[in-house]
Write a protein that holds these residues in place. Structure first.
Motif, PDB file in Angstrom:
ATOM      1  N   TRP A  73       0.806  -1.219   0.000  1.00  0.00           N
ATOM      2  CA  TRP A  73       0.000   0.000   0.000  1.00  0.00           C
ATOM      3  C   TRP A  73       0.843   1.274   0.000  1.00  0.00           C
ATOM      4  O   TRP A  73       0.294   2.381  -0.056  1.00  0.00           O
ATOM      5  N   ARG A  80       0.350   4.884  -1.270  1.00  0.00           N
ATOM      6  CA  ARG A  80      -0.246   4.944  -2.599  1.00  0.00           C
ATOM      7  C   ARG A  80      -1.698   5.427  -2.484  1.00  0.00           C
ATOM      8  O   ARG A  80      -2.295   5.359  -1.408  1.00  0.00           O
ATOM      9  N   HIS A  82      -4.330   4.001  -3.284  1.00  0.00           N
ATOM     10  CA  HIS A  82      -5.203   2.914  -2.870  1.00  0.00           C
ATOM     11  C   HIS A  82      -5.429   2.916  -1.356  1.00  0.00           C
ATOM     12  O   HIS A  82      -6.509   2.568  -0.876  1.00  0.00           O
ATOM     13  N   GLN A  85      -7.957   5.487  -0.523  1.00  0.00           N
ATOM     14  CA  GLN A  85      -9.268   5.041  -0.995  1.00  0.00           C
ATOM     15  C   GLN A  85      -9.908   4.072  -0.018  1.00  0.00           C
ATOM     16  O   GLN A  85     -11.100   4.176   0.289  1.00  0.00           O
ATOM     17  N   LEU A  86      -9.120   3.111   0.463  1.00  0.00           N
ATOM     18  CA  LEU A  86      -9.674   2.123   1.391  1.00  0.00           C
ATOM     19  C   LEU A  86     -10.150   2.791   2.668  1.00  0.00           C
ATOM     20  O   LEU A  86     -11.262   2.533   3.146  1.00  0.00           O
ATOM     21  N   TYR A 142      -8.658  -4.990   4.581  1.00  0.00           N
ATOM     22  CA  TYR A 142      -9.247  -5.238   3.260  1.00  0.00           C
ATOM     23  C   TYR A 142      -9.693  -6.687   3.143  1.00  0.00           C
ATOM     24  O   TYR A 142     -10.832  -6.962   2.721  1.00  0.00           O
ATOM     25  N   THR A 179      -6.672  -5.457  -7.495  1.00  0.00           N
ATOM     26  CA  THR A 179      -7.084  -4.101  -7.114  1.00  0.00           C
ATOM     27  C   THR A 179      -5.884  -3.174  -7.002  1.00  0.00           C
ATOM     28  O   THR A 179      -5.919  -2.028  -7.448  1.00  0.00           O
ATOM     29  N   LEU A 180      -4.798  -3.662  -6.417  1.00  0.00           N
ATOM     30  CA  LEU A 180      -3.614  -2.826  -6.227  1.00  0.00           C
ATOM     31  C   LEU A 180      -2.878  -2.571  -7.531  1.00  0.00           C
ATOM     32  O   LEU A 180      -2.140  -1.589  -7.653  1.00  0.00           O
ATOM     33  N   ASP A 182      -4.442  -2.000 -10.317  1.00  0.00           N
ATOM     34  CA  ASP A 182      -5.282  -1.046 -11.045  1.00  0.00           C
ATOM     35  C   ASP A 182      -4.795   0.372 -10.738  1.00  0.00           C
ATOM     36  O   ASP A 182      -4.743   0.792  -9.582  1.00  0.00           O
ATOM     37  N   GLY A 185      -7.183   2.346  -8.809  1.00  0.00           N
ATOM     38  CA  GLY A 185      -7.520   1.816  -7.481  1.00  0.00           C
ATOM     39  C   GLY A 185      -8.781   1.000  -7.480  1.00  0.00           C
ATOM     40  O   GLY A 185      -8.761  -0.214  -7.359  1.00  0.00           O
ATOM     41  N   VAL A 187     -10.976   0.572  -5.280  1.00  0.00           N
ATOM     42  CA  VAL A 187     -11.082  -0.244  -4.066  1.00  0.00           C
ATOM     43  C   VAL A 187     -12.541  -0.503  -3.713  1.00  0.00           C
ATOM     44  O   VAL A 187     -12.922  -1.633  -3.385  1.00  0.00           O
ATOM     45  N   SER A 190     -14.057  -3.090  -6.081  1.00  0.00           N
ATOM     46  CA  SER A 190     -13.561  -4.454  -5.869  1.00  0.00           C
ATOM     47  C   SER A 190     -14.216  -5.104  -4.663  1.00  0.00           C
ATOM     48  O   SER A 190     -14.485  -6.312  -4.666  1.00  0.00           O
TER      49      SER A 190
END
Length: 558
Positions: A73, A80, A82, A85-86, A142, A179-180, A182, A185, A187, A190
């Motif tokens: 991450w 990142r 991502h 986003q999470l 996740y 997902t990572l 992409d 992201g 997230v 996914s």
């Protein structure tokens, strides 16, 4: 002088480049910290005893093993997109899917993410540990959320309910890796894609959003007792507003400049009550009886919870129930035959009483029996039949029962006939529960609102109609042949041309194709057990220093 300056410039440039190289390389200590964390054998009880968390932990180990324990991450320059986003979507995704946002501690993750973003370098051990902890926490959250979305937060075997494990097989760590990779992201997408694909789940999830909106607006009013047709006043206004809250009563817009008409218990209100009663499995008489009043006064938060519990049950089911199948919903006391994705038949059923609950499971219907004999289960024979025979020696003979030898022992069988509890047709899908669908001579029970009277099997309101439909493509049983064979009294076994999936399920909330949401009573107390189990669930983020042994090492050091 120039000769001295030139080497100094080159030296300074070299130092700068070397420094830059160090900043572009992830310190090996980060991977070491991640490895010591995920390879820990000292796991908390919350992981060991919960199937979905144990799965998330195992998949996290495989995930990091594949990438040689490098962070997923974050890069050397920081987290990142991502990661953000999470953290940002945790609240919305869990709320939308009927999960509990508080269990995932998005605030804690946001704080850790902010700390890592503010770090200027990874030279210090503290900075390295912080980045490693963020990575492991995000991965575990996740994967756990993915498992919760795909297979549920609590597994039915832990609830001591009769529900066979039929959960879906989803490769969670592969989903995370995709997902990572992409760039955008995705997230949220996914995670949402892991939810049960059945349209019934989607409709119930949409209903959850609607009921949250009702709650956000203050819920609905309490309705007083004693209201009848023609009544007026504040109580009727409360009733009208209550019925309008869920859409059972359409409220016409007030005309501009005109006072609102006085609230009256009129035909429109009675029809709205009937619609409400229909959605709750009550007699749709349009009257405000005791049962109807009790359902009207269930708080909206309780309905939200009921929807969440039934979304959880959907996660226990496989991706597909089949293109054609039989669906029995125990709390609804109803059976549906779905053929080619469309409802072909539906009818009332009688299910097991509290002492002999109908189990929840799936199997394949293979054949049906005409004019079946009833091989009385040992428990029923010992608890009911034999005591009656002991006090009344003619009891078994009058009820067409006999002793038969089987495997060196005796059992009681009731011969075919008008008083046989199995009626004229029995539908067989051999299973360990010895449960099946069958006819019943007690036709009067199908008109009752609550129909839990059997010893566990499912009695059908119109079994001959179901048999005719299942055999419609068999030329040997077209026309009146099936009914003639039944009238003959002869015992016959008829194999189905194709096995048919049978799903006996337990849902107390669902949404029909027309958008009407239905609620039913928790006849076996399964909702209460599930709610209690979910309330005891621990938070998802872990104590990573304790997992690595850092805490124990600190305590034991001199």
């Amino acid at each position: 002088m120039k000769l001295r300056i030139l080497p100094l410039s080159l030296v300074l440039a070299g130092v700068f480049l070397l420094t830059g190289c160090r900043e572009k390389i992830m310190p090996p200590q980060v991977a070491q910290i991640i490895r010591s964390t995920v390879e820990s054998e000292t796991l908390p009880v919350s992981i060991k005893e919960q199937k979905e968390r144990a799965r998330a932990w195992d998949e996290m180990r495989r995930f990091y093993q594949k990438r040689q324990y490098q962070p997923a991450w974050s890069e050397v320059g920081g987290p990142r997109p991502h990661a953000e986003q999470l953290v940002e979507t945790l609240g919305s995704i869990t709320t939308a899917e009927g999960l509990d946002p508080r269990r995932y501690h998005s605030t804690r993750l946001a704080g850790l993410l902010s700390q890592v973003k503010e770090q200027e370098s990874l030279e210090s051990p503290e900075a390295q540990r912080r980045l490693a902890d963020l990575d492991v926490e995000l991965t575990f959250v996740y994967l756990t959320l993915a498992a919760h979305t795909a297979i549920g937060r609590v597994q039915p075997e832990t609830l001591r309910v009769h529900w066979e494990d039929q959960s879906r097989n989803v490769d969670l760590d592969a989903r995370l890796e995709t997902t990572l990779q992409d760039k955008d992201g995705a997230v949220m997408e996914s995670l949402r894609s892991l939810a049960p694909p059945n349209p019934r789940y989607a409709r119930l999830r949409d209903a959850l959003a609607r009921y949250r909106e009702i709650a956000a607006k203050g819920g609905w009013p309490s309705v007083p007792a004693g209201l009848e047709m023609g009544a007026r006043g504040a109580g009727v206004l409360a009733l009208r507003n209550r019925l309008a809250a869920e859409g059972d009563l359409a409220v016409p817009p007030a005309e501009e400049g005109q006072p609102a008409p006085p609230p009256v218990f009129d035909d429109a209100v009675a029809q709205a009550i009937a619609r409400f009663q229909q959605r709750h499995g009550l007699d749709p008489d349009g009257k405000l009886g005791e049962g109807t009043l009790a359902e009207l006064n269930v708080p909206v938060q309780d309905r939200i919870r009921q929807i969440e519990l039934n979304l959880e049950r959907w996660r226990w089911l496989p991706n597909s129930l089949g293109d054609s199948y039989i669906w029995v919903n125990v709390p609804e006391y109803r059976m549906e035959l779905i053929d080619g994705g469309r409802k072909a038949l539906d009818m009332a059923v009688v299910v097991g009483k509290q002492q002999s609950q109908t189990p929840v499971f799936s199997d394949q219907m293979e054949y049906l029996e005409l004019n079946p004999a009833w091989n009385i289960p040992t428990s029923i024979a010992e608890e009911e039949i034999l005591p009656k025979q002991a006090s009344d020696p003619g009891y078994m003979a009058r009820n067409n029962m006999e002793f038969v030898s089987s495997g060196g022992s005796q059992r009681i069988r009731q011969r075919p006939g008008p008083d046989n509890p199995l009626g004229q047709v029995k539908f067989m899908f051999p299973n360990e529960h010895d449960v099946y669908l069958h006819d019943s001579p007690a036709d009067h029970l199908f008109s009752r609102e609550e129909r839990d009277f059997s010893h566990g099997c499912v009695r059908l309101e119109r079994p001959v109609q179901l048999a005719e439909y299942l055999l419609r493509d068999n030329p040997d049983w077209r026309g009146t042949r099936l009914r003639e064979a039944i009238v003959s009294g002869e015992q016959r076994s008829i194999k189905l041309p194709k096995k048919l999936p049978v799903h006996i399920l337990y849902f107390t909330a669902w949404v029909e194709d027309n958008g009407a949401i239905h609620f039913r009573k928790d006849v076996y107390g399964h909702d209460a057990k599930l709610a209690a189990a979910l309330a005891q669930e621990p938070v998802v983020p872990l104590d990573l220093p304790a997992l690595r042994g850092d805490v124990r090492a600190a305590v034991s050091s001199p």
